[in-house]
Enzyme design. Structure first.
Site, short mmCIF file in Angstrom:
data_model
loop_
_atom_site.label_atom_id
_atom_site.label_comp_id
_atom_site.label_asym_id
_atom_site.label_seq_id
_atom_site.Cartn_x
_atom_site.Cartn_y
_atom_site.Cartn_z
N ASP A 75 31.23 -26.41 21.29
CA ASP A 75 31.87 -25.89 22.50
C ASP A 75 31.62 -26.85 23.66
OD1 ASP A 75 29.21 -25.20 22.20
OD2 ASP A 75 29.49 -23.09 22.61
N CYS A 100 24.11 -23.70 29.63
CA CYS A 100 23.97 -23.12 28.30
C CYS A 100 23.79 -24.21 27.25
CB CYS A 100 25.19 -22.26 27.96
SG CYS A 100 24.87 -21.02 26.68
N GLU A 134 32.49 -19.84 26.97
CA GLU A 134 31.80 -18.93 27.87
C GLU A 134 32.69 -17.77 28.31
OE1 GLU A 134 28.76 -18.88 28.36
OE2 GLU A 134 28.03 -20.89 27.88
#
Length: 385
Positions: A75, A100, A134
């Site tokens: 991602d 993240c 996200e």
């Protein structure tokens, strides 16, 4: 095993860390990734872009004697967080940060792709650099566009998530659910506003919404089997404009988490029940809305995950750890509901949690993480199925 050096990995990670972008806005990240991929040996590679999902990148690696296609996903988006790490390579984009660790995810994926561009794999491979993890469900968007069809459909899918709680370079995994599924829930309360001195002429939605919150707290403690896991959290409560006016409207925003899809569905049903009861009790309108999108539980495929764990325990035993499930959400769960696969942790040894403005993953995780993943994928390609 030749691959990008540790210095290369650190530089790539720091470059990416400085250019975080929000979901579906990852254009600078996309261009950086394409530039790096263009420097790899192109003999076995086919790069594909998606006009309807313009920040996504797919790369197919042609196998030498393929019997399957192995997918690997990373991602690429970031979070609306103002960085407070003080690092010399902090975010250049105000109010946005790789809080993240997706910069770590992308770096590992590039390194694995680089290795197989130089060492042709036996099986075909598909690398998916996915936008909008996200929020906005990039995995679901790509799947519903028909991206994973024909030679672009993996037979099995793998992906990692960094873990601040594990030592740098540790691979963590488990059978069953790794991450919870999550569903967003909004609740609107509609009554009658009025003067604070005449409450009998109004219908106070602060009181109704407060009663709702109080009853919601009993769902997990009294309606759910205690050996199963579920979470309901309302983090936002909006109501009223001034101290001496009774408000006729209130709005709540929250999240539901469950390790099984059936648990999420149970929680949704009970919230609806409570909403109906509050509406009757307070003679008002209560409207709950739910949005899960692609955030299904990350349920690891039993056969593939046992294979992954057995290999790691036998060959990287000092680097591997069995882990407990986490209540964090991940939209890789949607792809794993369509294509069998396994998600695992990469330890990054940080005292700050995921989504923290001070998250600073250890770059010592990169090189051992890449090696363990490459080793496993090469082993996996030696198997008949």
């Amino acid at each position: 095993m030749s691959m990008l050096t540790k210095e290369d990995l650190i530089q790539i990670r720091r470059d990416l860390h400085q250019i975080p972008e929000l979901a579906l806005e990852e254009f600078q990240t996309h261009d950086y990734l394409l530039k790096e991929i263009a420097q790899f040996n192109q003999e076995f590679l086919t790069v594909r872009e998606l006009p309807k999902l313009p920040t996504a990148i797919l790369v197919r690696v042609e196998g030498s004697n393929p019997i399957k296609t192995i997918g690997y996903r990373a991602d690429i988006d970031a979070l609306p967080v103002t960085e407070e790490t003080g690092l010399p390579f902090s975010s250049n984009h105000e109010g946005v940060m790789h809080a993240c660790g997706h910069d770590m995810h992308m770096t590992v994926a590039l390194a694995v792709l680089n290795y197989f561009s130089e060492h042709q794999p036996k099986d075909n491979m598909l690398f998916f650099f996915q936008p909008a993890e996200e929020e906005k469900c990039g995995g679901l968007l790509a799947y519903e566009m028909g991206v994973f069809e024909g030679e672009w459909r993996p037979d099995e899918f793998y992906g990692l998530h960094d873990s601040p709680d594990l030592p740098a370079g540790t691979i963590g995994c488990r059978m069953g659910t790794l991450f919870a599924g999550s569903t967003e829930v909004d609740v609107d309360f509609i009554g009658t506003s009025g003067h604070a001195a005449f409450p009998h002429n109004a219908n106070d939605m602060v009181v109704a919404a407060s009663a709702f919150i109080g009853q919601i707290q009993t769902i997990v403690s009294r309606s759910i089997d205690p050996v199963r896991s579920g979470v309901i959290t309302f983090g936002k409560f909006e109501a009223g404009t001034i101290r001496n006016v009774i408000t006729g409207k209130a709005h709540l925003e929250g999240t539901i988490r469950g390790l099984e899809q059936s648990m999420i569905e149970e929680l949704v049903a009970r919230i609806k029940d409570v909403a109906e009861g509050i509406a009757r009790s307070f003679n008002c309108e209560v409207v709950p809305t739910f949005e899960q999108g692609g955030y299904l539980p990350v349920e690891n495929n039993p056969e593939l995950t046992k294979n992954f764990i057995d290999y790691m325990e036998a060959n990287h035993g000092d680097q591997f750890k069995l882990t407990e499930p986490a209540m964090t959400g991940e939209d890789f769960g949607y792809l794993l509901s369509k294509i069998p696969g396994t998600m695992f942790w990469l330890g990054v040894d940080d005292s700050h949690p995921l989504h923290s403005s001070e998250l600073s993953p250890s770059e010592d995780a990169l090189e051992p993480g890449v090696k363990a993943i490459v080793d496993f994928l090469e082993y996996r390609m030696q198997e008949e199925a």
